[in-house]
Design an enzyme around this catalytic site. Structure first.
Site, short mmCIF file in Angstrom:
data_model
loop_
_atom_site.label_atom_id
_atom_site.label_comp_id
_atom_site.label_asym_id
_atom_site.label_seq_id
_atom_site.Cartn_x
_atom_site.Cartn_y
_atom_site.Cartn_z
N ASN A 258 -33.94 -17.18 -24.81
CA ASN A 258 -34.77 -16.21 -25.51
C ASN A 258 -33.84 -15.05 -25.88
O ASN A 258 -33.58 -14.18 -25.05
CB ASN A 258 -35.90 -15.76 -24.58
CG ASN A 258 -36.89 -14.87 -25.27
OD1 ASN A 258 -36.67 -14.44 -26.41
ND2 ASN A 258 -37.98 -14.57 -24.59
N LYS B 247 -32.04 -13.89 -22.60
CA LYS B 247 -32.67 -14.37 -21.37
C LYS B 247 -32.50 -15.89 -21.33
O LYS B 247 -32.54 -16.54 -22.37
CB LYS B 247 -34.17 -14.05 -21.38
CG LYS B 247 -34.48 -12.59 -21.20
CD LYS B 247 -35.98 -12.42 -20.91
CE LYS B 247 -36.41 -11.01 -21.27
NZ LYS B 247 -37.59 -10.92 -22.08
N ARG C 6 -36.47 -19.84 -28.21
CA ARG C 6 -37.68 -19.18 -28.71
C ARG C 6 -37.34 -18.58 -30.07
O ARG C 6 -36.33 -17.88 -30.21
CB ARG C 6 -38.11 -18.11 -27.74
CG ARG C 6 -38.80 -16.96 -28.43
CD ARG C 6 -39.46 -16.02 -27.51
NE ARG C 6 -40.75 -16.56 -27.16
CZ ARG C 6 -41.40 -16.23 -26.08
NH1 ARG C 6 -40.88 -15.43 -25.22
NH2 ARG C 6 -42.58 -16.74 -25.84
N HIS D 178 -47.65 -15.17 -29.84
CA HIS D 178 -47.91 -15.62 -28.46
C HIS D 178 -48.33 -17.10 -28.47
O HIS D 178 -48.99 -17.56 -27.55
CB HIS D 178 -49.05 -14.83 -27.79
CG HIS D 178 -48.72 -13.41 -27.45
ND1 HIS D 178 -49.65 -12.42 -27.50
CD2 HIS D 178 -47.58 -12.83 -27.03
CE1 HIS D 178 -49.11 -11.27 -27.14
NE2 HIS D 178 -47.83 -11.49 -26.86
N HIS E 209 -54.76 -13.39 -23.80
CA HIS E 209 -53.40 -13.13 -23.31
C HIS E 209 -53.24 -11.61 -23.31
O HIS E 209 -53.03 -11.00 -24.36
CB HIS E 209 -52.38 -13.80 -24.24
CG HIS E 209 -50.96 -13.50 -23.89
ND1 HIS E 209 -50.08 -14.44 -23.40
CD2 HIS E 209 -50.25 -12.35 -23.95
CE1 HIS E 209 -48.92 -13.88 -23.17
NE2 HIS E 209 -48.99 -12.60 -23.50
N GLY F 36 -51.09 -8.77 -22.00
CA GLY F 36 -49.88 -8.21 -21.40
C GLY F 36 -49.58 -6.90 -22.10
O GLY F 36 -50.49 -6.28 -22.65
N ARG G 276 -48.91 -0.63 -29.17
CA ARG G 276 -49.37 -0.91 -30.54
C ARG G 276 -50.83 -0.52 -30.70
O ARG G 276 -51.63 -0.69 -29.77
CB ARG G 276 -49.23 -2.40 -30.86
CG ARG G 276 -47.81 -2.90 -30.86
CD ARG G 276 -47.74 -4.31 -31.45
NE ARG G 276 -46.45 -4.92 -31.21
CZ ARG G 276 -46.26 -5.98 -30.42
NH1 ARG G 276 -47.28 -6.56 -29.83
NH2 ARG G 276 -45.05 -6.45 -30.24
N ASP H 58 -47.88 1.49 -19.60
CA ASP H 58 -48.12 0.46 -18.59
C ASP H 58 -49.58 0.56 -18.09
O ASP H 58 -50.04 1.64 -17.72
CB ASP H 58 -47.15 0.69 -17.43
CG ASP H 58 -47.13 -0.48 -16.46
OD1 ASP H 58 -46.14 -1.21 -16.47
OD2 ASP H 58 -48.12 -0.65 -15.72
N GLU I 140 -53.85 -11.65 -15.65
CA GLU I 140 -53.67 -12.36 -14.38
C GLU I 140 -53.87 -11.45 -13.17
O GLU I 140 -54.29 -11.89 -12.11
CB GLU I 140 -52.26 -12.96 -14.30
CG GLU I 140 -52.05 -14.14 -15.20
CD GLU I 140 -50.57 -14.51 -15.36
OE1 GLU I 140 -49.80 -14.34 -14.41
OE2 GLU I 140 -50.20 -14.94 -16.47
N ASN I 141 -53.52 -10.16 -13.35
CA ASN I 141 -53.46 -9.30 -12.17
C ASN I 141 -54.57 -8.28 -12.01
O ASN I 141 -54.78 -7.78 -10.90
CB ASN I 141 -52.12 -8.54 -12.17
CG ASN I 141 -50.95 -9.48 -11.99
OD1 ASN I 141 -50.87 -10.18 -10.99
ND2 ASN I 141 -50.08 -9.53 -12.97
N GLU J 269 -44.49 -19.30 -20.52
CA GLU J 269 -43.95 -19.61 -21.85
C GLU J 269 -42.65 -20.41 -21.74
O GLU J 269 -42.39 -21.29 -22.55
CB GLU J 269 -43.76 -18.32 -22.64
CG GLU J 269 -45.12 -17.69 -22.93
CD GLU J 269 -45.06 -16.25 -23.40
OE1 GLU J 269 -44.81 -16.04 -24.58
OE2 GLU J 269 -45.28 -15.33 -22.58
P1 ADP Z 1 -44.98 -8.56 -21.64
O1 ADP Z 1 -44.51 -9.94 -21.27
O2 ADP Z 1 -45.66 -8.47 -22.98
O3 ADP Z 1 -43.99 -7.48 -21.39
P2 ADP Z 1 -46.64 -8.82 -19.28
O4 ADP Z 1 -47.39 -10.07 -19.49
O5 ADP Z 1 -45.52 -8.83 -18.30
O6 ADP Z 1 -46.18 -8.21 -20.67
O7 ADP Z 1 -47.69 -7.69 -18.86
C1 ADP Z 1 -47.32 -6.38 -18.64
C2 ADP Z 1 -48.58 -5.59 -18.33
O8 ADP Z 1 -49.21 -6.15 -17.17
C3 ADP Z 1 -48.32 -4.13 -18.03
O9 ADP Z 1 -49.22 -3.31 -18.76
C4 ADP Z 1 -48.60 -4.02 -16.55
O10 ADP Z 1 -49.14 -2.77 -16.21
C5 ADP Z 1 -49.64 -5.09 -16.33
N1 ADP Z 1 -49.64 -5.50 -14.91
C6 ADP Z 1 -48.66 -6.10 -14.22
N2 ADP Z 1 -49.01 -6.25 -12.91
C7 ADP Z 1 -50.25 -5.72 -12.80
C8 ADP Z 1 -51.18 -5.54 -11.72
N3 ADP Z 1 -50.89 -5.97 -10.49
N4 ADP Z 1 -52.37 -4.96 -11.99
C9 ADP Z 1 -52.67 -4.54 -13.23
N5 ADP Z 1 -51.84 -4.66 -14.29
C10 ADP Z 1 -50.66 -5.25 -14.10
#
Ligand code: ADP
Length: 410
Positions: free
Chosen positions: A9, A16, A90, A179, A205, A207, A238, A279, A331-332, A387
């Site tokens: 990537n 990467k 990629r 994506h 998705h 992130g 964005r 973030d 996911e988180n 990915e």
């Molecule tokens: P990218 O690949 O586009 O950089 P990611 O899929 O890694 O993005 O997602 C980054 C986002 O996920 C950030 O906004 C971060 O705050 C959020 N994130 C990561 N871990 C957590 C968590 N434990 N709880 C809430 N948000 C999270």
């Protein structure tokens, strides 16, 4: 010996990589070469959770590839570079030419060059990565995996903009979506989960960059990002969809060029524009401490997600198998999933089962599974995206198919 395939990537100043044993999709090592062409270039390998770094002057992508391979040998991951059979790259934009991954030959490389206006920030680094690998490993099969390809199944009514038709015919102005590798990975995972190919899904998705896609009968029929990744959901930096007239208005009102306004919409907007933090975790902390703009930003983010879920739910005529949350936030963030499902609960007859959600969310390594109640009209799931695995899977399959075709033609 097991086949080893590499995923690359490449960015403008970074590269990467991850190396897999195939077809098991077992990740042997991952890493990154950073600050290519700058001071303090560094190559870092991550082997079994341990980081190994080497600082060395790295002038360009060819040197980055050489250092990466030297490090793989020095750390006994491979004995010889010839062990690497296939390389998956990629590539951001496949335009309307590529609806799947392809082995890179002269024509494909030429197309990637020609598509640079659609991916001006990404394609130069990606092309440099491809050329560097070709130079160092001329005999390996190289495959391009396009971030737009999965969305090429969208019907015209969903990818056209109501603008002068010549903009589309002559300049390629249409929705492409991004994506795609992640949305494809989730779709394949869901086909296995539901044990059928004709799945109907809404995939969120979420992130730093965020997009939602609508999958009907196993293929993508709509997605939120457009000609560029700027459209659709509000994101980390964005704006997502806004009134296009804002651009000219702000350009005049704030004495900025079109490029500056576009850059602000990509890099200074979304969560960052509203709160100064991009973030999601930082924004959530601010909101928990009573910061009004952070509270508002979270409401706006959720509203933009619900808007597209609702649109796609109607597009699927309510026939949905699964609503999937993936990527960093999806996911988180248990709270975000709860809030979104709460907002759609009544009209869509869906609920989260708090006990199951608890179990799925408790273990960091186990953010995976169905979180909706049994009496919901469709499943809500958390599925970690991958990915890199999607890229290496395509690379292995497409590379082997070309080999088979060659044998067949002989
Ligand atoms: P990218 O690949 O586009 O950089 P990611 O899929 O890694 O993005 O997602 C980054 C986002 O996920 C950030 O906004 C971060 O705050 C959020 N994130 C990561 N871990 C957590 C968590 N434990 N709880 C809430 N948000 C999270």
């Amino acid at each position: 010996m097991k086949e080893k395939d590499l995923v690359i990537n490449a960015g403008s100043s970074s590269l990467k990589f991850s190396l897999y044993e195939m077809p098991e999709e077992y990740e042997i090592v991952s890493g990154i070469v950073e600050r290519i062409g700058e001071e303090g270039s560094i190559c870092t390998l991550k082997v079994k959770g341990q980081k190994i770094s080497r600082i060395k002057e790295i002038k360009n992508h060819t040197e980055a590839v050489e250092v990466m391979l030297e490090e793989l040998i020095a750390n006994h991951i491979i004995k010889d570079v010839k062990e690497i059979a296939k390389i998956g790259h990629r590539v951001l934009h496949g335009g309307e030419i590529y609806s799947d991954s392809v082995v890179i030959d002269e024509t494909v490389l030429d197309d990637i060059y020609k598509l640079t206006p659609l991916g001006p920030l990404h394609h130069p680094g990606e092309i440099a990565g491809i050329l560097a690998m070709k130079k160092v490993l001329p005999d390996a099969v190289e495959v391009a995996v396009f971030d737009t390809a999965f969305h090429q199944t969208m019907p015209m009514k969903n990818y056209m903009y109501p603008v002068p038709y010549s903009w589309y015919k002559e300049n390629g102005v249409r929705k492409y979506g991004f994506h795609g590798t992640s949305h494809k990975y989730i779709t394949e995972t869901m086909k296995k989960h539901f044990n059928k190919d004709d799945v109907n899904l809404i995939i969120c998705h979420l992130g730093s960059g965020a997009s939602i896609s609508c999958i009907s009968n196993g293929v993508c029929i709509d997605t939120t990002m457009g000609l560029t990744p700027l459209d659709g959901l509000m994101m980390g930096t964005r704006s997502g969809a806004i009134d296009p007239s804002i651009i000219e208005y702000v350009s005049k009102a704030r004495n900025k060029s079109l490029e500056e306004v576009t850059s602000d919409l990509n890099k200074q907007s979304g969560f960052k524009g509203m709160t100064t933090k991009n973030d999601f975790r930082d924004v959530s902390t601010l909101a928990a401490n009573g910061d009004k703009n952070a509270v508002l930003a979270l409401l706006m983010f959720k509203k933009s997600i619900v808007k597209y879920i609702a649109e796609y739910y109607f597009e699927l005529n309510g026939n949905l198998d699964g609503l999937v949350f993936t990527a960093g936030i999806g996911e988180n963030s248990r709270e975000l999933r709860e809030d979104i499902v709460e907002l759609i609960s009544k009209p869509m007859n869906v609920k989260i089962d708090p006990e199951i959600h608890n179990r799925v969310s408790r273990l960091k390594s186990y953010n995976n599974g169905v979180i909706s109640s049994n009496d919901s009209s469709f499943e809500v799931l958390v599925v970690p995206t991958n990915e890199e695995v999607m890229i290496v899977r395509d690379t292995y399959q497409v590379g082997n198919k070309v080999k088979e075709d060659k044998v067949y033609r002989k």
